[in-house]
Structures are given as C-alpha cells and as structure tokens.
Motif scaffolding. Structure first.
Motif, short mmCIF file in Angstrom:
data_model
loop_
_atom_site.label_atom_id
_atom_site.label_comp_id
_atom_site.label_asym_id
_atom_site.label_seq_id
_atom_site.Cartn_x
_atom_site.Cartn_y
_atom_site.Cartn_z
N THR C 288 0.85 -1.19 0.00
CA THR C 288 0.00 0.00 0.00
C THR C 288 0.88 1.24 0.00
O THR C 288 2.08 1.15 0.25
CB THR C 288 -0.89 0.04 1.25
OG1 THR C 288 -0.04 -0.12 2.40
CG2 THR C 288 -1.94 -1.05 1.23
N PHE C 289 0.24 2.37 -0.27
CA PHE C 289 0.99 3.62 -0.35
C PHE C 289 0.55 4.62 0.71
O PHE C 289 -0.63 4.71 1.03
CB PHE C 289 0.79 4.27 -1.73
CG PHE C 289 1.67 3.67 -2.77
CD1 PHE C 289 2.95 4.14 -2.96
CD2 PHE C 289 1.22 2.62 -3.55
CE1 PHE C 289 3.77 3.58 -3.93
CE2 PHE C 289 2.03 2.05 -4.51
CZ PHE C 289 3.32 2.54 -4.71
N GLU C 290 1.52 5.34 1.26
CA GLU C 290 1.20 6.50 2.09
C GLU C 290 1.62 7.72 1.30
O GLU C 290 2.75 7.78 0.82
CB GLU C 290 2.02 6.47 3.40
CG GLU C 290 1.46 5.54 4.45
CD GLU C 290 2.46 5.39 5.60
OE1 GLU C 290 3.01 6.43 6.05
OE2 GLU C 290 2.68 4.24 6.03
N ARG C 291 0.73 8.67 1.18
CA ARG C 291 1.06 9.86 0.41
C ARG C 291 1.82 10.88 1.27
O ARG C 291 1.53 11.05 2.45
CB ARG C 291 -0.21 10.52 -0.11
CG ARG C 291 -0.94 9.72 -1.16
CD ARG C 291 -0.11 9.63 -2.44
NE ARG C 291 -0.95 9.14 -3.54
CZ ARG C 291 -1.35 9.90 -4.55
NH1 ARG C 291 -1.00 11.16 -4.62
NH2 ARG C 291 -2.09 9.39 -5.51
N ILE C 292 2.78 11.55 0.66
CA ILE C 292 3.49 12.64 1.33
C ILE C 292 3.12 13.91 0.58
O ILE C 292 3.43 14.06 -0.61
CB ILE C 292 5.01 12.46 1.28
CG1 ILE C 292 5.40 11.09 1.84
CG2 ILE C 292 5.71 13.57 2.03
CD1 ILE C 292 6.86 10.72 1.58
N THR C 293 2.41 14.80 1.23
CA THR C 293 1.89 15.98 0.55
C THR C 293 2.80 17.18 0.77
O THR C 293 3.32 17.37 1.86
CB THR C 293 0.47 16.28 1.07
OG1 THR C 293 -0.30 15.10 0.90
CG2 THR C 293 -0.16 17.40 0.30
N SER C 294 2.96 17.96 -0.28
CA SER C 294 3.78 19.16 -0.19
C SER C 294 3.09 20.19 0.71
O SER C 294 1.92 20.46 0.57
CB SER C 294 3.98 19.75 -1.58
OG SER C 294 4.35 21.10 -1.48
N LYS C 295 3.88 20.72 1.65
CA LYS C 295 3.29 21.72 2.54
C LYS C 295 4.00 23.06 2.42
O LYS C 295 3.68 24.00 3.13
CB LYS C 295 3.41 21.23 3.99
CG LYS C 295 2.54 20.02 4.28
CD LYS C 295 2.36 19.85 5.78
CE LYS C 295 1.39 18.73 6.12
NZ LYS C 295 1.89 17.39 5.73
#
Lengths: 114, 102, 571
Positions: C288-295
């Motif tokens: 599965t994937f965990e998303r890393i969002t740009s902050k």
C-alpha cells in the motif's frame, strides 16, 4: 497601299527610332535570316517534314511580328500550326503565299533603308 | 565594517548591527558605535545579532558595559535576531534578566 | 540586413533569331541595362555562368537546347538566388505555355516587343527578387543563429551534465525515468550519499524548459552536491539552495522540489516538499501507499528569513520504497489534449502490485496515453528501494569513502611570541574543524569554546592579567587596553599550545582540546556568588565552557586546560 497591309508603319517608325544607326543592320538580319528559313521550308514542305515546317515557320512568324509584318506573321502562324498538327493539307499554297508576302515585305523594307 | 549603527527616524532607538564575530576583537568598534550617541532623552538600544555567527564571553562583557552606559537599571536594551546557539549562551549567563532577548 | 539593389544590372538574352535579338537588345540598352547575348540554349547556360546576369530572357524554340531545358538548368545553377526567367514567345497554345512555366520560367513576353511592358516586367520581378534575397538572408541568419545556439547548448549541456550527474544516481537502489523535452530537461534529479551515510535525493522541476531551466539547475546541483559531500544536513542545504536561487533567478522562475534524507541505520526518511505533486511511501509488507503531501512553497520564492526547511519524518523498513514524480506524469496529454490525471495514477498505486510493477505500469501507461502526441512537460519518475541492513551498510560506506574529509585526527599547534602578538588563530582553527562533516554545524558553539580557552591562556596565562580588573565598566576597558599593550610588548619565550584530538563516534564525534601556555598558571576563582550580576564583567567564560563541554579539567597550577566537546549529527 501595300505598305499599310504588309508592314505596320507605326511599329516601323518606332524601330527606326529605337535602332537608329543599327536599323539597316536589323533589315539585313531579318531578310537574311528569314530567307534562310524560307529555303529550309521549300525543302521541308514537299517532304512533309512537319518538325522543320513547325520550327522554321514559328521562327519567321516571331521575327515578322517584331518587324510589324503582321500579314506574313499570320500566314506563317498557319504554317506553324499545321506543322505542329502534322496537317499536310494545302501546305504548298500556304508556302507560296508566304513567299510572295515575304517578297513584298522585303521590297518595302529595302525602301525604308536609311 | 563588521559593526554598524543607525539611529531610528524618531531619534530614540540606536540599532547596532554585528556581522560575523562578536568578541574582544570588535571591542573598540562596538564602543564607538554608541559613545557618540547623544543621551539626553531616554534612548533605547537594539543590538541586532542577525548576522553574528560567533560570540564569546568578552561580548557578554561588552553588552554589560553598554548597559551600564545606557543607564544600568533604567536602560532599555533589546538584543534581536539571536540564533539558537547565541540564545543558549545568553541563557547560561542569565542575560534574559538584564536584556530583552529576541 | 544589406541593401538589395532594386534593378538588375545585367540581362541575358538567348534567342536564335538575330533580328529579334537585336530589337530586344536595343530596347534593354535604351532602358539602361547591360546586355549579354546567346544564340542558343547551350550558349545561354555558359553565358549565365560566366557573366552572372540577374535577369534572363529566353526564346522557347531554339537549336541545340530549347528554352524550357535552358530554364531548368539556369534555375538549378542559380540555387537559392532568385533569377527571373522570362520566355520570349509567340506560342499561343495553352499546353505549351503551361509546360514552360512548370519548368521554372516565371513569365512570358509576346511579340512584337513593347518597351513599356518590358520595363514593367523587369521591375515587378526585381521586386520579387529583392524580397527573395531578403528572405534568403534572413533564412541564412536564422540558420546560422540556430547552429550557434545548438552549439552553445551542447557545450552548456556538457558542463551541466558534469555538475548534475556528479552524484550517486547509479546506486542499485535508485531507479528513475526522465524524459527530455529539449537538450536540457526542466526536471533535475540529484542524489548522493553524505559522509554521515545518509542518502540525500532531490527532485526539482524548474518552471519552463531548456536553457532557462538549466540555468537554475546549475547552482542547485552544485550547492546540493557540494554541501551533501561536506556533511551538511538537509535543512541547511535547502536553506542555502533557496537563498541562492531566490537571489539569482529572475521573478517567475522558481523550482518545485522534493528532498529526501534517507538514513539506512536509523531506518527513517526526512522529507521536505515544496510545490511538487505528492510523493509516496510504498509499504512492502502490505503493498500500500502513504502519500506525502507538499506543505511548502517552491524553492526560490521566499526570502530566507521566511523560508521554513522543516522536514517530516517517516519510519522505513526493508522492502519499503519511496516513489516520487514531477507533475509531467499527471499532466501528460494525449492527442486530444486530455491529461493523464491524478485518478489514473492513484488507480495504479492502489492495485496492490509489487514495487517494480508499479514503476513499470506508471511509465507504460503514461507513454501509452501520450502516444505519438507532443509532450508538453518533462516526465520524471523516481523509485528508491529501502534496502535490508546489509545493503544499507554498503550504501552508507559510499558516503565516507574517498571524499577527502576529516574523520579521526589530531593536531598540535603552538604559537610563539612573535605569532601571539599579531596572529588570530580562530579562523584557521574553525576552518580545520569545518573539514569534519557534521561538526561544521556546531561551529558557532565551538568558536565560543575555543575562544574562551585560547583567551584564558593568553590573558591569564601568558599575560598574567587578573579578571578582577573587570570589576567596573571602566575596568573592562582598562583590561583590554592592558591586554593589547601586553601583547605588543610580549617577551620572547612566551607560547600557547593548542592540542586537538578528534574521533568519530556513534551519531557524531568527540573533540578533545588541550590548551597549555607558558604562564605561571592561574587560579580560577569561583564565579562571584553575589546575585548582583549587573556590575560584574567577568567570570562568565568558565561557566560557558562548563556548560558547553562534556568535561573540563584544569590541571594545576592552571596552565593546562582540557575540554571535551561532543557533537551530534543534526537530526
């Protein structure tokens, strides 16, 4: 007035003005070149050598137009067209008509020499 | 110039900016920045350490001398733009009690 | 652009009829042209080559070579130069005229010749010739500029490739796909192992393509590799890159970027992302994937005082992957202009595939989507495998090997009187300690420690000054006046010796500093116990030393002080 039908007087006057000292040279060139082409036509017509007929009649037609010899140009145009179409009907008559007209043109031109 | 000073438009705050090293090597330069300043009305000082990378205990002494010059207890001196390391040095020396550290 | 003459200076007449030739020659000469004559087609081509006329009148029916063939040859020999060819003819049939024009002739002049018509035709075609020459000149100029530009780009690309590909993109755990729109790619991928063993990866997407993007890539790559090599932490590197790009790039040019600091030993990754699409962590165990969002905002937009380089931390274990991509993936368009889109990408990620299949599927489906269409953005995809302990240890070694940075070392440095009088050792010493990757971050603390130790030795040891002079503000000044005076008159035989020993330890290192001097020693008085600190201008140095150092030992009679300074890698 043969001069009016055989040779365009206005064009002739313009050529005289344009060529000035070279006018006699022009008459010389025209008559010699055309006489040479007529001699070729005289051989070509009885032989039905259409290519030569087309080629030489076209040559006389062109320079005759430039000289203002409209009637001669028209007769040669007819010869040229028949040569191109390889149509032998009445070629001898057309050629003698053209030769006669050439004689007239040459006569007039001789009188125009300066 | 590693040390420069400028007066605010209202003539009440003198800002002294230190660039690079703040130690005994800049003693004279630092002192001349404020000794020329007129001290008639209560004046406040701002020591801007934004560009000060290096500092030792002699700088602490120099700041204390400035405080004395500016009126001791009544002095208003702000030390601004301190890096975490510089703040640590001030904390060790309990300078928060004497200066406004920003 | 050079001025093109409006009038031809030389005109060629080719005609087998001597009378016609003479008439046209006379007309042209009267109009002021130089005339060259030919009696047939072969002569016409010869004269064309030798006399270089700029305008040609050709009789159609000529011996040896007719006008049509002559026109073909003249046009061919003229090349890009437009030479007007006018047929002299009394031909009347349309097929013949058409044949003449299709062979490359430009117009006809019928008999009897008319000077006004002739002059008008010459003028008309001369204008055409002029336009043609202007076009040809511009075409040449464009071609020349283009060649020049490509040559420059190739040279720049060589420089760029040297800088951008200096790192460790060839590591077995990194797999990447980068398409290029131009000679230069607007996307830039940088990766290298730092001396601390961390793998640092940066994917950047500059606004624009080609040279403008590459210009930004240069400082980006050189700062990244330079600082990673010297052991700087991710935050410092990002701050420096942001600062440099902010100062140098023009408004509107910025760099979306995601940066990873992957520690194999600590099994974690620190992520900073500004402006790029989400990246993702693939969990090998669950697929599965965990998303890393740009902050954050992209690099080069904020001035450094407003720039935050605070990373987010994720734990990793063997078999996990980090997947990152530029917006060229989502924005890849098919022939109808429809974007690949976020949904298609998400659906691939949610298929529960093996990591390598995810990579293949994304690239495969994006390429299939684009088809033969024009790409309008650079497409980049990067996959980093988090390795098992053994491979991880191998990766770490790539960082410290052969980089020429200090690890374990010692140094003895003795300053004699003549040097003590004039030499300030602090810059030199800090320069040396800066060569230890990771220790540089502690430079400002280390300065304080070294400065206290050295000044103690000089002032109390070599010069024998008493701190008590600094009881008052006036005394403070007096103290430093005496110090200056003492150094100026320093007798021969005085010295200060600085001894350093540095050893790399787990997560950092230990620096031992021993300072001896030629003085008689001093007795460190305990700091004044009075709470009245405001009138005491001394006694802080030792307190600072004691707080900053792991240990501080003053050997009686006080002319040898040993401090141990422990430092840790930035987390």
């Amino acid at each position: 007035m043969p001069a009016h039908t055989s040779l365009d007087p206005v064009l002739l006057a313009e050529l005289k003005d344009l060529l000035a000292d070279n006018f006699n040279e022009l008459i010389e060139r025209y008559t010699v070149d055309s006489a040479h082409r007529f001699s070729l036509l005289v051989t070509a017509v009885p032989e039905k050598d259409y290519k030569t007929i087309y080629y030489e009649a076209h040559g006389i037609k062109g320079s005759s137009r430039n000289m203002g010899a409209t009637k001669l140009a028209e007769i040669c145009g007819q010869l040229e067209a028949q040569g191109h179409a390889e149509d032998g009907a009445g070629l001898e008559n057309l050629l003698s008509e053209a030769s006669a007209e050439f004689e007239v043109v040459c006569g007039i031109l001789a009188g125009e020499r300066t | 110039m590693s040390i420069s000073s400028s007066m605010s438009a209202d003539g009440k705050t003198l800002t002294i900016a230190v660039d690079g090293r703040f130690d005994a090597s800049s003693l004279d330069e630092f002192r001349s920045c404020y000794e020329g300043a007129v001290c008639e009305s209560p004046i406040s000082f701002n020591v801007d350490l934004r560009k000060a990378e290096y500092l030792d205990s002699s700088a602490l002494g120099m700041l204390l001398v400035l405080r004395d010059y500016a009126g001791g207890e009544s002095a208003t001196i702000t030390i601004s733009h301190c890096s975490p390391e510089v703040k640590k040095i001030f904390a060790i020396s309990s300078f928060e009690k004497l200066f406004t550290i920003q | 652009m050079s001025k093109v003459s409006y009038r031809p200076s030389k005109i060629l007449i080719a005609d087998d009829s001597p009378a016609d030739r003479l008439i046209l020659q006379s007309m042209l000469q009267r109009l002021g042209y130089v005339v060259v004559l030919a009696e047939d087609g072969v002569q016409a081509v010869e004269k064309f080559l030798s006399e270089k006329p700029e305008f040609v009148f050709l009789d159609v029916i000529m011996p040896n070579m007719d006008g049509v063939e002559t026109a073909i040859q003249i046009k061919e020999k003229a090349g890009d130069d437009f030479i007007p060819v006018i047929y002299l003819t009394s031909l009347a049939d349309a097929p013949s005229l058409a044949r003449c024009l299709s062979a490359g002739g430009d117009d006809f002049l019928s008999k009897p010749y008319n000077p006004i018509v002739i002059e008008a035709k010459i003028k008309a075609f001369s204008r055409m010739r002029e336009m043609n020459q202007t076009l040809a000149l511009q075409k040449n100029l464009i071609e020349k500029n283009n060649r020049h530009l490509i040559q420059e780009q190739n040279v720049a690309k060589q420089v760029f490739d040297k800088i951008a590909h200096a790192g460790s993109l060839k590591l077995p755990i990194i797999r990447y796909y980068m398409s290029a729109l131009a000679v230069f790619n607007g996307d830039v991928l940088l990766a290298d192992v730092s001396p601390t063993g961390s793998l640092m990866v940066l994917l950047g997407d500059f606004t624009g393509h080609g040279l403008p993007a590459a210009i930004g890539s240069m400082p980006l790559a050189s700062i990244f590799y330079g600082m990673v090599n010297k052991g700087f932490g991710m935050s410092e590197i990002l701050r420096e890159i942001n600062n440099r790009l902010n100062q140098t790039l023009p408004m509107g040019l910025f760099c979306c970027a995601t940066c990873f600091d992957i520690s194999f030993r600590k099994q974690r990754v620190l992520v900073w992302s500004g402006g790029l699409p989400d990246s993702a962590i693939y969990r090998g165990a669950t697929r599965t994937f965990e998303r890393i969002t740009s902050k954050n905002l992209p690099l080069a937009i904020l001035a450094n005082r407003d720039f935050k380089a605070e990373p987010v931390r994720f734990e990793l274990s063997a078999g996990d992957h980090i997947l990152l991509w530029s917006d060229g993936i989502q924005e890849a368009r098919d022939r109808q202009g429809k974007m690949f889109g976020e949904q298609r990408l998400t659906s691939i990620l949610e298929r529960g595939l093996e990591a390598s299949a995810v990579f293949d599927d994304i690239i495969g489906e994006v390429q299939a989507h684009i088809g033969e269409g024009e790409r309008d953005d650079d497409v980049s995809l990067v996959d980093i495998t988090f390795p098992d302990a053994e491979l991880g240890a191998q990766m770490e070694k790539k960082g410290s090997k052969g980089r020429g940075c200090l690890q374990d070392w010692s140094l003895n440095f003795r300053l004699e009187s003549s040097s003590l009088r004039v030499f300030d050792p602090m810059p030199l010493l800090l320069h040396i300690t800066s060569e230890v990757p990771g220790l540089r971050q502690s430079n400002s603390l280390l300065f304080t420690v070294l400065s206290e130790l050295f000044n103690n030795a000089v002032e109390h040891g070599v010069l024998g000054l008493q701190s008590s002079i600094k009881q008052s503000a006036a005394g403070f000044s007096e103290y430093y006046r005496l110090r200056k005076e003492g150094l100026e008159n320093l007798p021969l035989g005085s010295w200060v010796m600085l001894e350093f020993e540095h050893g790399v330890k787990h997560n950092g290192g230990l620096l031992t500093i021993r300072v001896r001097d030629s003085g008689d020693g001093f007795h460190p008085t305990n700091k004044t116990t009075s709470g009245d600190t405001q009138h005491v201008y001394h006694g802080r140095g030792l307190t600072l030393l004691r707080t900053m150092c792991e240990s501080l030992v003053i050997t009686p009679p006080g002319n040898c002080v040993e401090a141990q300074f422990r430092w840790l890698h930035e987390e």
